[in-house]
Structure formats: C-alpha cells, structure tokens
Design an enzyme around this catalytic site. Structure first.
Site: not given
Ligand code: MSP
Length: 537
Positions: A23, A26, A132, A135, A157, A160, A313, A316
């Site tokens: 996405h 990145h 996690c 991560c 986490c 996430h 953040k 996806k």
C-alpha cells in the site's frame, strides 16, 4: 566512479513482508529512498540503493496458509504480481532487490550466525513471552493493551489491535544485554546516527533501561532459515531479515571475491530508512549484531512517520490500505513522488487525502511549474521561431532571480542531504513562484508588441532567456523527484543537444547562470502536468 569517501553512498529500505500487496505506506519509504539516492547520483556520487522483501516467519506463513498455498509459492506470486511491479509503478531506480529466500542471503545468514555462535554470543535458553505475529516481535507486558468486548481477558498489540500469543519454547538467544553500554557510547559519540531527534531520544532511553537477551530461533514452525547447528530450529525472522542489508552486498565473502569487493565498496550502509514502528530493531538489535561480528556500524537510521487513515497507521489488515496505483493512475508517478515528500515532513506522521493531493497538484504542479514551462516554451515558439534568443543587458529583476537561483540550489541541496525533503521542495516551490511573479511583472507579451523597437526586442529576448534558463536549472533540481516530467522538460528546452542527458547534469552547478546555449531549439511539448479535468475529459 568512486563516491566522495571512496565508497558508494548506500541507502536501504526495509524489506517488506510478503503477507499482502503493497500500500502507499510501503511505497512511501521506497519513494523517499529513491529520491534520496537519485539526489546523490545527480551530485555525481557513486550510489547503491537496495530494497527487497522479507519472506520468512509466521506472518507470511499464515497468509500463505489462508490462501491455500505453500509459503514459497505464495511469496513467489506476490513478488511477481505485486512487489516488483510496484517499483516500476513508482519509478524507483533501485540497484538491487533482495529476497530473503535467495541462496545468496540464506547462506550468508547461516555463516553469520555460526560466527556469532562460535564467538560465544549465542546460547540456549528457555523463554515464555507474549508475541505479536503482526509485528513478528516479542512484546513487553507493559506495552500491551487490555482487550474489550469479545477480547475481554486477552492482551492486544498496540499496533495491530489484535491479541498477542504466549510463546513458550527452548530457543537460541543472542546476548543482546552485553551490548547496552557500547550502544550508548556509540550513540553519544554519534548523535546523528539516529534521526530525527525524537527517534534518537526514544532509542537512548530504551537502551538506558537495560536490554534483555533476544530469542533468535523458533522451533514450532519451519518457515525460516535453519539454525546451522540445530536444524530443528529456524532463525527468528527479524534476525534473518536485518542481515539482508549486509548479505545483499556480499557479507562474509573473501575479500578478493566479487562479493568481498562489493562489500568493501558498499558497507557500512549510510542510511537505513525505516518506519518508526521498526526503529528499535534497526537502532538497537542490528548494531549489536554488527558489534558482535566486529563489523562497522551504519551511518544513520532514519525513522519516518506513518501515513495515517482516521488517525491510525494505514494498514491492509485494518482494510485502510490504498494501493499506489490507485493514486498514480490518476495523478501519475511524478506527482505521487512529489506529493508525499512535499506534503509530509519526513519524520512525522501525515494523512493522505484526495482533496489535499488534488489541491497541491493543481496549484504547485499544473499552475506553478507546469504553467511556467508551457508559457516559456510557447513564447519562444511564438516570438522567436522556437530558437532560444540571445539575452541583452540584465536588469535588477533579472539579477535578483539569478541570485535567488544560486541560494535556492544551496538551500535545497543542504535540506535534501539532511533528508528534509519537504524543506528542500518548499524552497524549489518558492523559486518557481518567484519566476512566475517575474513573468507576470515583466509582461513579455506586452514587450513583444513593440516589434520595431530594438530595445524592446532585446528586452523580450532577455526575459525569454531568463525564463528558459531558470527552467533549465529547475529541471535538474526537480529531476530526482519527478524524473519523467523533468526529462521531458529538458528535451522541450532543447538541452539534450548541447548539454547531454539530464542525468549527467550536476546539482552543484545547476545554479550556474548561462548554461543553456543561445540557439537551443525550444519546443512546446505536451503539458507536463495536465490539468485534472483535461486528463479526465
Ligand atoms: N519485514 C519488516 C521489515 C524488515 S527490515 C529488515 C517489516 N515489514 S512491513 O512490510 O511490515 O513494513 C515495512 C515498512 O513499511 C516499515 O518501515 C513500516 O513502517 C512501513 N509502513 C507500513 N505501513 C506504513 C504506513 N501506514 N505509513 C508509513 N509507513 C508504513 O516491518
């Protein structure tokens, strides 16, 4: 060609997990790395720009399982269909692309861990801790958030927002704790080795709390590189992944071999670009690994911010990812590259919005730079048959612009070298505005009416020359950011014929005056940044 310090300027991006397609978060890091390295190339330096993908670990393994494929097959598919193509989409000129499943990587990783094992830096131990998978990281209990509703009683986490898993295994450990003092000393002596300042402060306070040893192997799944002396275990994905920066340039090869020579000419990396979520891996674990192997440490880890959606953040897994092509199909790769580096201070978080991107595209690219280019080339066509005229005596207005160009080059170069992309691009934009203002004030279309007055004709020629010469400089300065549009502007100015390719132009001399020869053939080509309504029509 040798770099300024006899070694290539070496820049890396993180290697991206192939659990899903890229996405714009990145693509943001890779774009920054590409602009940075193109900037250095344009200064005549020898440069090496590495990017790639991280294929091992549970995160990728589970994504493959969920899609009914073996992990390697899944990784191959994503690399071919998504991760390599995105580099073309954003027009990245990376020198290498590493995959952690390549033999050149796995072999060197095994040699490296063997060396650390032999050196007493690795020992066997028991471990139980929250992990996690998102991560791929063991978490400290204090970092976790309590679950609510359906997740009541579990711990989440913070990145996430998903429950962590308790991992309890007998693993191999890296004696990370032994390196805390040396890391502190290193960072005290090299305060610029972690940027920006907030990242430096975070790393220092983290190390000052003392470091735990790090579990560097896993025994409950096998999607990874075998621990050479204990093939029942695979190397922890981050230990494997961090090494990519060195394996890709020949880590551990004999000095006289091709890999060894590459390593001598490239290592250490000058800049590791990373998102702030993976700062500790790069600024704590990675240098400690290098210290254990007695290798030189990277020049700098730069932690940039996140692209946010709704204050979180972009990701996806949270279904907030936007594919780079969604934006690039509409605005083009040059505008994509420009926008993200111009609109967000590198090092801080930023939000993407279509409205903001359209507004900047229209005002800064279409109406700003694009309009200046089309006015200049059209007027040389109309008034001088497309041949760059000889300038006459300079007025104060001309001289002010020439001086502003000189200082703009200095300011921009200094900012780009510090990775302050938004500052560099702001100074270029101010220069574009100044040239547009100059055109408005000089009114060449009025001067052009006095066709029988040689003084006015000379003045017209001077104004047109000044405009084209400013554009000549701008095309070089903007080229690392918008290579396609600037290559085309360069051709429209007829600069290839006399000055050679735009890539051969040096930033250091871009601000010198009078480089574009009188007599250059100037043509008005397609608009560099079509107005959005035109593009859609
Ligand atoms: N595989 C590891 C990195 C190993 S490097 C030795 C990894 N991969 S990742 O695919 O999850 O993330 C790669 C990079 O993308 C990280 O620097 C991360 O910060 C960045 N980004 C992912 N989402 C992002 C945003 N929404 N915004 C900006 N960057 C983001 O971590």
């Amino acid at each position: 060609m040798a770099g300024a310090h006899g070694k290539a300027y070496y820049v890396t991006t993180p290697i991206y997990y192939v659990n899903d397609a890229p996405h714009i978060g990145h693509a943001y890091t890779t774009t920054a790395g590409d602009v940075l390295t193109r900037w250095h190339r344009q200064r005549g330096e020898d440069v090496w720009f590495l990017t790639g993908v991280d294929e091992h670990g549970q995160k990728v393994m589970r994504a493959a399982e969920a899609n009914g494929l073996a992990p390697q097959e899944w990784a191959d598919r994503l690399v071919t269909d998504a991760w390599r193509p995105v580099l073309e989409t954003i027009n990245a000129a990376n020198d290498d692309f590493i995959r952690t499943t390549e033999t050149r990587h796995t072999r060197r990783v095994q040699d490296f861990v063997t060396k650390l094992h032999d050196g007493g830096h690795i020992f066997e131990g028991e471990y139980e801790a929250p992990y996690c998978v998102g991560c791929e990281e063991f978490k400290l209990a204090g970092d976790l958030l309590p679950g609510e509703g359906e997740l009541e009683g579990q711990f989440l986490c913070p990145i996430h927002s998903r429950p962590v898993e308790i991992v309890s295994e007998t693993n191999w450990f890296f004696r990370l704790s032994a390196f805390a003092d040396r890391l502190i000393e290193h960072y005290e002596l090299n305060p610029h080795a972690v940027q920006p300042q907030s990242a430096y402060n975070e790393v220092m306070s983290f190390i000052r709390q003392g470091l735990d040893d790090l579990s560097i192997s896993r025994s409950t799944f096998d999607w990874g590189i075998d621990v050479p002396w204990d093939p029942d275990q695979v190397i922890y994905v981050w230990f494997d992944a961090l090494l990519n920066y060195a394996t890709a340039v020949g880590l551990g090869d004999s000095p006289t071999s091709e890999g060894g020579r590459k390593f001598a000419n490239t290592w250490p990396a000058d800049v590791h670009l990373v998102g702030k979520d993976i700062l500790r891996f790069h600024a704590v674990i990675w240098p400690a690994m290098l210290m254990a192997a007695e290798l030189p440490l990277p020049g700098m880890v730069f932690a940039h911010g996140w692209l946010l959606v709704g204050g979180e953040k972009m990701s996806k897994s949270k279904l907030t990812g936007i594919a780079p092509s969604q934006i690039i199909d509409h605005f083009g790769a040059d505008a994509f590259r420009y926008y993200f580096l111009r609109a967000i201070n590198f090092g801080q978080d930023g939000s993407f919005s279509w409205e903001d991107m359209s507004a900047r595209y229209t005002s800064e690219l279409a109406n700003g730079l694009g309009n200046l280019a089309s006015r200049a080339t059209a007027m040389v066509g109309r008034y001088c048959d497309g041949v760059l005229p000889e300038p006459g005596a300079l007025t104060n207005a001309d001289r002010a612009l020439i001086e502003l160009l000189r200082t703009t080059v200095e300011t921009t170069d200094a900012a780009m070298l510090r990775l302050e992309f938004s500052v560099g691009l702001a100074s270029l934009k101010e220069f574009v505005d100044a040239v547009n203002l100059y055109v408005t004030e000089q009114e060449p279309w009025k001067v052009a009416k006095a066709v029988d007055d040689p003084v006015q004709v000379e003045r017209l020629h001077t104004i047109l020359y000044v405009m084209c010469e400013c554009l000549r400089a701008l095309s070089v300065l903007y080229s690392p950011v918008m290579p396609t549009a600037m290559g085309s502007l360069w051709s429209q100015l007829g600069a290839d014929a006399s000055l050679g390719s735009i890539l051969e132009q040096r930033l250091q001399t871009a601000g010198h005056w009078g480089l574009l020869p009188v007599g250059s053939v100037v043509t008005k080509g397609d608009s560099l940044f079509p107005r959005l309504d035109d593009a859609e029509a």
